[in-house]
Enzyme design. Sequence first.
Site, PDB file in Angstrom:
ATOM      1  N   ASN A   9      35.597  34.825  49.997  1.00  0.00           N
ATOM      2  CA  ASN A   9      35.664  34.233  48.669  1.00  0.00           C
ATOM      3  C   ASN A   9      34.269  33.774  48.302  1.00  0.00           C
ATOM      4  OD1 ASN A   9      38.678  33.200  49.825  1.00  0.00           O
ATOM      5  ND2 ASN A   9      38.609  34.257  47.916  1.00  0.00           N
ATOM      6  N   CYS A  10      34.126  33.127  47.142  1.00  0.00           N
ATOM      7  CA  CYS A  10      32.745  32.885  46.761  1.00  0.00           C
ATOM      8  C   CYS A  10      32.540  32.187  45.447  1.00  0.00           C
ATOM      9  CB  CYS A  10      32.096  34.214  46.585  1.00  0.00           C
ATOM     10  SG  CYS A  10      32.882  35.016  45.198  1.00  0.00           S
ATOM     11  N   GLY A  11      31.271  32.189  45.029  1.00  0.00           N
ATOM     12  CA  GLY A  11      30.899  31.836  43.666  1.00  0.00           C
ATOM     13  C   GLY A  11      30.299  33.074  43.030  1.00  0.00           C
TER      14      GLY A  11
END
Lengths: 955, 523
Positions: free
Chosen positions: B12-14
Amino acid sequence: MSLATCIGREQNLFNETMGHAYRVMFDSPVLLFSDFNQLLALDSTYYRANTVDLNYDLAEGLETAIKRVCDEAERLARTGTTLLILSDRATSKNKQVIPAAMAVGAVQRVLVDQSLRCDTNIIVETASARDPHHFAVLLGFGATAIYPYLAYESISALSLKHGVTETQKLMLNFRQGIDKGLRKIMSKMGISTVGSYRCSQQFEAIGLSTDVVELCFKGVISRIEGANFDLLEKDQQVLQKLAFQKHQPLPQGGLLKYVEGGEYHCFNPDVVNTLQACLRDKDYPTYKRFTQLVDDRTIATLRDLFVVKGDKDAITIDQVEGADTLYPRFDSAAMSIGALSPEAHEALAVAMNRLGGRSNSGEGGEDPSRFNSVRNSAIKQIASGRFGVTAHYLVNAEVLQIKVAQGAKPGEGGQLPGDKVSVEIAALRNARPGVTLISPPPHHDIYSIEDLAQLIFDLKQINPKALISVKLVSEPGVGTIATGVAKAYADMITISGYDGGTGASPITSVKYAGSPWELGLAEVHQSLVANGLRHKIRLQVDGGLKTGADVIKAALLGAESFGFGTVPMIALGCKYLRICHLNNCATGVATQNKQLRDNHYHGLPERVMTYFEFMAQEIREYMAALGVSEFEQLVGRSDWLSALEGVTEKQQQLDLSAILFKPDIPAGCALTWQETNPTSDQGELNQTIIAAAKEAVEQGETFKACFNINNTDRSVGAGLSGHIATTVGLQGAKAPVNLRFNGSAGQSFGVWNAPGLNMELCGDANDYVGKGMSGGKLTVYPPLGSMFQSERSVILGNTCLYGASGGKLFAAGKAGERFAVRNSGAIAVVEGLGDNGCEYMTGGIVVVLGKTGVNFGAGMTGGFAYVFDRFGHFNRRVNTEMVDTHKVSSPIQQQHLKGLIEEHLNETGSEHAKMLLNDFENWIDCFVLIKPKNVALNDLLRLEQSQPELSVVAG
Amino acid sequence: MSLYHPSFERDNCGFGLIAQMDGEASHRIVRTAIHGLDRMKHRGGIAADGRTGDGCGLLMQLPIKFFEAIAAENDWHLSRKFAVGMLFLSQDEEKAAQAKLLLERELEKETLSVAGWREVPVNADVLGPIGQASQPQIFQVLINAPIGWREKDLERRLYMARRRLEQQMLDDQDFYVASLSGQAIVYKGLMMPADLPAFYPDLADIRLQSAICLFHQRFSTNTSPKWPLAQPFRYLAHNGEINTITCNRQWARARAYKFNAPLLPDLQQAAPFVNESGSDSSSLDNMLEMLLAGGMDLYRAMRLLIPPAWQSNPEMDEELKAFYDFNSMHMEPWDGPAGIVMTNGRHVACAVDRNGLRPSRYVITKDRILTLASEVGIWDYAPDEVVEKGRVGPGELLVLDTLNGQLYSSFEIDNDLKRRHPYKEWMAKHSQTLIPAEQMPKTAQGVCEFSNDTLLQYQKQFGYSREELEQVIWVLAEKGEEATGSMGDDTPMAVLSKKSRTLYDYFRQKFAQVTNPPHRSFA
């Protein structure tokens, strides 16, 4: 969500032509008699149907028969069959039947490999499917639709017995029930349509051999080998023989409840009674009889196939560390007040505190009068409903546990039925007595790993002293999830097995969801070691632990701490009647019923303590025999376990070596917990604020300050709210603390805001504003002179006011999705919302001065909302399952609304609010009032205004 | 063998993008993107060494002038139309040489020629030990297109060349094509966002200009991040998780033989189209690039892959429902939390999953710069510069066309899609619906066919019990929902049991935890 299914030949999706529309559609993959008949009667030019029989001669053998079925399916598909019907209907005395799931999986694989699947649909006509899990397995391995004829025949027969004549209604009900179950199973994986569930293989196969998996279930996760074709065929043969012995009755069963001669149950009456006897009499020999009953049982769990073999000489028991240092390794598992009676809940806390272990509050808050006493739960749980989770609750804990999943029903939410919501429970949860309380399936602030990292950061900001624990349930891949959790700066991880505890849940969730803890624990331990993170995590296991041997085996597999749920309940008197969900527990342990509690509850903390004392003694005996003086030396020594051969043929086929695998330890790491896991972000702005405001708060003086803020400043205010809750307490700051910020706030602005803390933000904010706030005031507005109109611009992110229980929020702009989800007392004014606004709200007031998204008010059982519906579209966007809508007609309500908008104008200077107030008499007609159906219009204001008093009563 | 499989890895992330809406390229866009990404580093993961990020990167328009300057410096001849490949090659010189050779061979087959190979300047000192240990050789290849080719022709042939090459390179784990295009280029790796321009001095070179820059930072659930899994991929960057990835991959395989695009007669040579070993996001990127290469436009491709919740949407009209209905048979949703940004060099788009599970906020400033990201406020524009603040909501698709400076909302995109063909009419004419049982005459509703003896025989043969009949089946039939139980399950699993259990009992349901959310199920 949709179960809509369609059949027909697929086309090339690059072309869009009229011919591509050919298809037959229906609403559910579960076919009724009339559906199945309609399919068979379709125009054979487009929808030719052919049947493949799943019955075979014993001489052929199961494996060969499946291959033959595949060949036949392939031939039919090649020659134009669009509806391939796999049927086990033609049974006979001389034939064996291929389990439908095996046939479906094998045929699916062949059709995909041969490039035929998109021209053919697999329809299963089977006697075997009768509960939602069965249908899920068939769909998950490739079935397009299923016709469960024997379930229908059985219902027909049952209807005669029960004297119900409307069989048609029963069939429809059955299908509806299966559909609901399927939706639930899909929801657990976050899948919205059956089209995306079909073939997704969302299972772990436990106990199937590689050749079976390769032929029939290729791609599914299977880690310990097990039954091969021969053994599965033998199982079928036993049933086959029984089936044609006319005078043999249908077996009673015994999978759900213990029956003499039926399936073995780990908590059978013998086990329960012996345990209670030894604790009642405080008799260690009887305890040993209990452990013998458990440890020498027929093989019922994976750990029963392990035997402990050390490589050291025995030592005397005096050389082994004392019981006192073992107790801190024991926790009682999370069980909420609500599930347990308050007496039982307190008894557990008292027992664990006296002993030096820790008890777990469970979800649902805790009476603040228990804080700072022997009745306090050292572990406070944060679950998806966020009931009772306030700054004050959070600072009164040594451990904060985020319950991501629960063994009895991983991937599902929960609900506390209205009849269990007593006055006391309602006060703790900030709700009204008698109203059903729903915990949503997900934490609405954990949709992703970086979200969990944010929640952990929130918690560490508000209570820097607490250890953060994350509770997971065993399933394939839980090891990598745990690694992510460690990287998100958790300090502890609990792995639960599927066994589950008090939680009420649908039978298929109880029976089929989640994996055994032996697999999950070993996987997590191995992953953390391999990734060099094991030393930062204290690893706990829970799930059906009963004896010293269980603890030793779990320790060898990597656990250093242990959770106990069912046994302590039995110690308090539980008879294991499995009726916890009915609120009439005959032993007063798991009920809120006053009479049952008064007359039948005889639980004593001493009995719980006795159990742990006995077990510690037993563990020390084992340690002496193993030559181990410190428990720590056991942790992760999987090389001291070896696998037994097993008694049955199936058990003998298992390969448990992967569970016993001992990973290499990377340099600088360890096999056990060595250090806490502090976040790399120190939360500087929070430190600055605390340093500045500390003295004023402690002296009870007012305080004012102004700061710049940007998106890297997260959880701003949490540090000070924690400080207020710790030093002043539940009521919050004695004199107002006013902070002003300029800029864009990072996530969780004003999280768990404490009473007395008022924060004003000129700019905008990200997700989770005012999450869990219990008091104070948050105001957000754009800089004066901004070019954009506030009611058209987004100023707050998603999931604001999640789990809030008090305080006020004013925002001159629109908020994102899921605004005020699970709000139970905060008052808010905003100028627009995304989807799912006010979901599961149980209290508080929300004013929306603009457009909302869809599904407004779903599951809302308390509080109310005013929405400015200028164009009359709101009726399409509200979910009227639990709420109804009204005009704001009574003068009192009009005045109330006007007052709130005036307050909003005062706080934010909103031009939009000014516009509405300037012509309020006209605009009032555009406002809609939304309230729960079960609350009278006239009671709304009274109920909401009495809310604060309720929490005072609780205090 | 360990129970731990790195293949279970999730991420997941930005994420986000910055674009000058009128297509005016500048280095400022790239610089601001890096700064913005750095301001979201709390959304990314850091490995045990404290310095190796889980991966971050940029996807931008091909900076034509920059590469023309590079070519001039090296005395390479560049055609008017050219493409650049960004390649990760093995540290083993022999393998690297082999990869280069095969790439040239495949390009030749497409009548494309190599203008030059450039070893991309990098500064490995900024990497942590884990990032350094796995660092590949990074090369750019400049490729000339024949005179007269259109941009899309070039992209299609590059797609085919790359797919053929990838099939030959399966044994070389280090080989990876970060991008190969005349429209866009990717710079990525295992560093912290702030170190991007230090690692790749190109990114600090003010001649490197773009009007579009996508950025992404990864948080993976292990501590052995891989260079190729850093995002963005060739078309998109994804925040979230595709819950249905097993299903999507299986259907991509099952459906492969049906894909047929007149613009790419040899498309079948590119099969398999979707990888089954990379991350879920990379599989989605594969599917998207196949659809685009095959000639599908961005609108339809994205609406097929990540449709809004259309079946029960009260706000949607019948024509639009017919569009989704028509298309639903040929592509199942790639379902799960998703915030996606993508670009083809001209269009920039952001899509959010049907439930709005990932945040996506945007700001438009006076100088017509669109900033869209997981968070608002990632660079310090002044308050008086802001013209508009918004977000991309559940199931929405926002597209910017930098050629005409127009921003298109879902509403406009859907209006275009539903008018392309008379879907409603087609569906009405050729699709049929089964008559629900409720509406069938009683005679068609079936009767009990089994005698008591036969029923008993079947029940015994298929392992029914009296308990199950009463506690499970009858409860379903009477109440229309499952029975509830408590105190969990304390019986042996099927494989341990001494009884004959059904085959279904060997399967345990999986469920979402932490990296993606379970849903609420509703009727």
